[in-house]
Design a protein around this motif. Sequence first.
Motif, PDB file in Angstrom:
ATOM      1  N   ASN A   1      39.816  31.415  42.903  1.00 47.59           N
ATOM      2  CA  ASN A   1      39.272  32.013  41.686  1.00 47.59           C
ATOM      3  C   ASN A   1      38.404  31.134  40.805  1.00 47.59           C
ATOM      4  OD1 ASN A   1      40.080  34.849  41.529  1.00 47.59           O
ATOM      5  ND2 ASN A   1      42.138  34.025  41.733  1.00 47.59           N
TER       6      ASN A   1
ATOM      7  N   LYS B   1      47.576  37.444  51.143  1.00 47.23           N
ATOM      8  CA  LYS B   1      46.248  37.522  50.511  1.00 47.23           C
ATOM      9  C   LYS B   1      45.937  36.131  49.971  1.00 47.23           C
ATOM     10  CE  LYS B   1      43.975  39.877  46.596  1.00 47.23           C
ATOM     11  NZ  LYS B   1      44.200  40.897  45.551  1.00 47.23           N
TER      12      LYS B   1
ATOM     13  N   GLY C   1      38.297  36.087  43.763  1.00 46.25           N
ATOM     14  CA  GLY C   1      37.917  36.850  42.568  1.00 46.25           C
ATOM     15  C   GLY C   1      37.129  38.075  42.983  1.00 46.25           C
ATOM     16  N   GLY C   2      37.699  38.848  43.917  1.00 44.60           N
ATOM     17  CA  GLY C   2      36.936  39.892  44.602  1.00 44.60           C
ATOM     18  C   GLY C   2      36.277  39.272  45.814  1.00 44.60           C
TER      19      GLY C   2
ATOM     20  N   ARG D   1      39.181  29.516  34.512  1.00 49.07           N
ATOM     21  CA  ARG D   1      40.373  30.368  34.520  1.00 49.07           C
ATOM     22  C   ARG D   1      41.647  29.521  34.360  1.00 49.07           C
ATOM     23  NH1 ARG D   1      43.462  34.321  38.667  1.00 49.07           N
ATOM     24  NH2 ARG D   1      43.483  36.170  37.390  1.00 49.07           N
TER      25      ARG D   1
ATOM     26  N   CYS E   1      40.020  36.499  49.933  1.00 43.95           N
ATOM     27  CA  CYS E   1      39.708  36.993  48.596  1.00 43.95           C
ATOM     28  C   CYS E   1      39.167  35.831  47.778  1.00 43.95           C
ATOM     29  CB  CYS E   1      40.997  37.533  47.948  1.00 43.95           C
ATOM     30  SG  CYS E   1      40.795  38.084  46.250  1.00 43.95           S
TER      31      CYS E   1
ATOM     32  N   TRP F   1      50.694  37.281  47.774  1.00 50.82           N
ATOM     33  CA  TRP F   1      49.458  36.635  47.295  1.00 50.82           C
ATOM     34  C   TRP F   1      49.668  35.130  47.161  1.00 50.82           C
ATOM     35  CZ3 TRP F   1      48.354  33.650  43.016  1.00 50.82           C
ATOM     36  CH2 TRP F   1      47.026  33.602  42.545  1.00 50.82           C
TER      37      TRP F   1
ATOM     38  N   ASP G   1      36.370  42.844  42.773  1.00 45.54           N
ATOM     39  CA  ASP G   1      37.335  43.239  41.748  1.00 45.54           C
ATOM     40  C   ASP G   1      36.894  44.504  41.039  1.00 45.54           C
ATOM     41  OD1 ASP G   1      39.261  41.361  42.170  1.00 45.54           O
ATOM     42  OD2 ASP G   1      38.547  39.964  40.651  1.00 45.54           O
TER      43      ASP G   1
ATOM     44  N   ASP H   1      43.654  33.904  47.844  1.00 50.27           N
ATOM     45  CA  ASP H   1      42.674  34.046  46.761  1.00 50.27           C
ATOM     46  C   ASP H   1      42.043  32.686  46.427  1.00 50.27           C
ATOM     47  OD1 ASP H   1      41.279  35.282  44.722  1.00 50.27           O
ATOM     48  OD2 ASP H   1      43.038  36.133  43.743  1.00 50.27           O
TER      49      ASP H   1
ATOM     50  N   ASP I   1      51.079  40.760  44.320  1.00 48.18           N
ATOM     51  CA  ASP I   1      49.922  39.935  43.976  1.00 48.18           C
ATOM     52  C   ASP I   1      50.351  38.785  43.071  1.00 48.18           C
ATOM     53  OD1 ASP I   1      47.000  39.416  42.890  1.00 48.18           O
ATOM     54  OD2 ASP I   1      46.763  40.855  44.521  1.00 48.18           O
ATOM     55  N   ASP I   2      49.415  38.249  42.331  1.00 47.04           N
ATOM     56  CA  ASP I   2      49.573  37.066  41.478  1.00 47.04           C
ATOM     57  C   ASP I   2      50.797  37.168  40.552  1.00 47.04           C
ATOM     58  OD1 ASP I   2      49.043  34.788  40.084  1.00 47.04           O
ATOM     59  OD2 ASP I   2      47.045  35.380  39.419  1.00 47.04           O
TER      60      ASP I   2
ATOM     61  N   TRP J   1      38.979  41.053  50.560  1.00 45.35           N
ATOM     62  CA  TRP J   1      38.892  41.878  49.345  1.00 45.35           C
ATOM     63  C   TRP J   1      37.444  41.834  48.860  1.00 45.35           C
ATOM     64  CZ3 TRP J   1      40.320  45.913  47.244  1.00 45.35           C
ATOM     65  CH2 TRP J   1      40.350  46.144  45.878  1.00 45.35           C
TER      66      TRP J   1
ATOM     67  N   TRP K   1      48.410  44.629  41.810  1.00 42.95           N
ATOM     68  CA  TRP K   1      47.640  43.896  40.788  1.00 42.95           C
ATOM     69  C   TRP K   1      47.187  44.794  39.638  1.00 42.95           C
ATOM     70  CZ3 TRP K   1      47.282  39.650  38.421  1.00 42.95           C
ATOM     71  CH2 TRP K   1      46.154  39.288  37.683  1.00 42.95           C
TER      72      TRP K   1
END
Length: 724
Positions: free
Chosen positions: A478, A474, A526-527, A441, A524, A409, A546, A476, A364-365, A543, A334
Motif C-alpha cells: 500500500n 491476499k 491499494g487496488g 499510510r 493487490c 490478508w 479499490d 497487499d 481482510d486487513d 485485485w 473489507w
Amino acid sequence: MPIQYSEELRLFRLATPNTAYFFHINEGGFLIHDYYGEILPMCDLRSASARIGKASFSPRSADLTTVPETAPQEYSCNGTGDYRISALQIRESRGNAATDIRYVSHKVYPGKPAIQGQPATYGTDEETTTLEVLTEDGVTGARITLYYTVFEQQDAISRRVKAENNSEKVMDLERIYSLCVEIPFGNWELGHLYGSWAKERTFERKEIPHGITAIESKRGSSSHHHNPFAAIVDKNTSEDTGAAYGFNLVYSSNFSIQVEKDYDGDLRLIMGINPTDFGWRLEPGEAFETPEGIMVFSKDGLGGMSRIFHKLYRNNLCRGPWKTKKRPLLINNWEGTYFNFDEEKIFNIAKDAGELGVEMLVLDDGWFGACNNDKAGLGDWFVNEEKLKGGLSNLSERIHGLGMKFGLWFEPEMINPDSDLFRAHPDWCLQVENRPMSIGRTQYVLDMSREDVRDYLFKCMDDILNTAQIEYVKWDFNRNLTEVASFLLPAERQKEMFHRYVLGVYDLLDRLMTAHPDLLLEGCSGGGGRFDPAMLYYSPQIWTSDDTDAMERLDIQYGTSICYPTSAISSHVSVCPNHQTKRTVPLRTRGDVALAGSFGYELDMTKMSEAEKEEVREQVKEYHKYYDVIHFGDLYRVIPPNGEECAWIYVSEDKSEALLTFVCIRNHPQIRRTVHFRGLDPNKNYADEQGTVLPGSAWMNIGVNYPKSMADGTTFKVYLSEIQ
Ligand code: DGJ
C-alpha cells in the motif's frame, strides 16, 4: 520451423503461426533487424533493412561496415554512433560508457530456460523453441546474450538479455533493456495504460510525435500510474482489424518503455528496467539477467492482440492448480466492516453468505498485532486475540464448519512505526542514514533485499498458514518506495536496490508458494497498483481497483483487459451508495459487471434485504453457469465504454457457447441499440435462452436489439449455446 537460420545469408527467421521476425548478421558482425509483423516465408530480407544515408554527420563504425545511427539495430548500444535510444550502456573500469556488441555464435534448442530468481512465461519442449545469440564487446569483454523464445502455437515471442563480465576488470551496467524492436515504416500510434489509485489502466491512444516518448515508473512498483505495457497500432487499426503490436514487461518494479520516432518516421521501441535509479556492478565472472519482455503481433486489431496476451498468460504464465481449477466464489469483509470487526461479526457474514452459495470468506486487513486502524501493527503477523478470541484456527474451523473455505490478508512488505517489529528492528526498513524517512499510510517499507527480513516474514506467514486451515492469501502493498537504500550494501551497490528489492519480493513469493503449492494467492496493491505479468506468475488473480463502483469498473476492466485475461481481474459486488463514488447502481448490474472477472462480494451480507438476497442467489447460479465461458473463453470488446453504452462477449474456445453483456450507461428514448455477436462459428446453430435458434452467421450479422426501455445503469445479457 519456428526458428530458421540461413548460413548463406547469415539471416534468422523466427515464426509463430501468423507472425514472423527477421534479423541478420552483417559483414561487421552487427546484428541488423529486418522485419517484425505478419508472417512471411524465409526470404532474403536483408535489403529491407538498408537505409539511405539521412541524418547529418552520421559516423561510420571503425570497420566501415555500418552507420549505426541509420541501421536498424537488433539491440542498440550507447556511445558508438547510434544516437537514438540505447538498450545497452556499460561503463567500463576506465570510466567511459562506449558500448559496441558483435555477433560471436548462436544456438537453437527446444524449450524455454527459466530466469534465475525471476518470474517468466514457461513452455514445454513441444510448445516453445529458443534462440540464444551470443555477442561480445571486443574491447571490454562484456558478453551479451540475446534470448528469443518462440511460442509455436501462439503469436507471441519472449525476449530477454544476459550480461556477463568476461574480463579481469569490474564493469557497471547502466542500461540493460530486455528488448529493442525497430517497427517498419508506417502511420503508427502509441497505446498505453495510465491511471491513478481508483482509476487504474485507462487506455489512451495517440499519434506518436517525433522524438522520444516514455512510459515509465520509478515508484518501486509497476504502479497505478503506468502499466508496463505498450501497443503500437496503425492509425486505422480498430478493435477488430488492422496491425497491432503489443509489448509487456514481466516485471513489478521500475520499468521503462521508450519509443523514438526519427525525422524520417523510423520507429524504435525499447522496454526493460528503468535506467533511472538503476545500476548493477559486475565483478569479473559475474552475470546479470534482465526480466522478460513479451512481444505479440496481430492483424486482427486491438482485440486480436489482447486475445493473444490473454491466452498466453492463462496457459504459459499463471501456474499451479488454480490456473485451471474453478476458483471459489468469495466474500471479502473489507468494505463490509473495514477495521471494525470481531470474530462473531466475521462469522455471521460468512454464515449469511454461505447460505446464499458463497464458498469462501476472506478476512481482510486488521486481524493481527495491535491493529485497529492503519496506524499500528503492520509487521506483527500474530493474531489479535482481542478481536478474534479463539485465534485464527478457531475462526477458520467455524467457517469450514459452514462448508466454506477461509482466506486471509497480509501486507508482508510493510511495517508501521508503531509495531513491535519496528521497535526491535528499525534498521530493517528502507532508509538513507541521517535522512528522515518519508511515510505513506502511516507505514514504512521493509528492506526486502535482506535475507533476514525475508526469513522473518516467511516464518510468520508459514506459521499462520500451518496453524489454521487457510486456502487463500491476499498479498497487499500500500505505498510506493522512497529513500531506497539498504544498510547491508556498500555505496557502489546502492543503485542496485530497487531491483534487489523486487528480487527479494519474488524470492519470498516463491518460498511461500513452494511451501504451500495449493494456496490461491491474490495480488493487490491499494487496488491495482501492481497489476503486471510478474505478479500473475505467482497470483493468478489480482485485485483490480479499490474503486468498486460498477460504472467506473467498466472503464477500469476494459483498460485492464487490453493486456490481461478476465481470469486475472478480481471483481467484487459492493454496497450502494458506492463507498468511492456515492453512486447507486442496481444490484443486478453490479453483479453483471463483476461477472466479467474473478467474481466475489465485498459487503456485509447480514445487512441485505430478502429481495437482495434473492438477487444474490441468482448471481451465484449465473457464476456457475457462465464460469467456463468467462474464465477460459475469448473476449470480444464489442462496444468499449463510451459514456452511453458498453458491451462485451465471451466465446468458448470450441465455439459451443457465448455470453453477451450489454450495459446501458445512459438511456435515450427512440434510439435503437443493436449489438452484433462476434467470434461464433458461422455454420453452427445457436439457441438463446428464449429458444430462438439461428446460425452463428445470423447472430453475427443481424445482431441483437435491446429494449428501448432500459434505464440508466441497467444490463441485459444474451447467452447462446450450440444446438446440434
Ligand atoms: C487496499 C486494498 O486494495 C483493499 O482491498 C484492502 O485490502 C485495503 N488495502 C486494506 O488495508
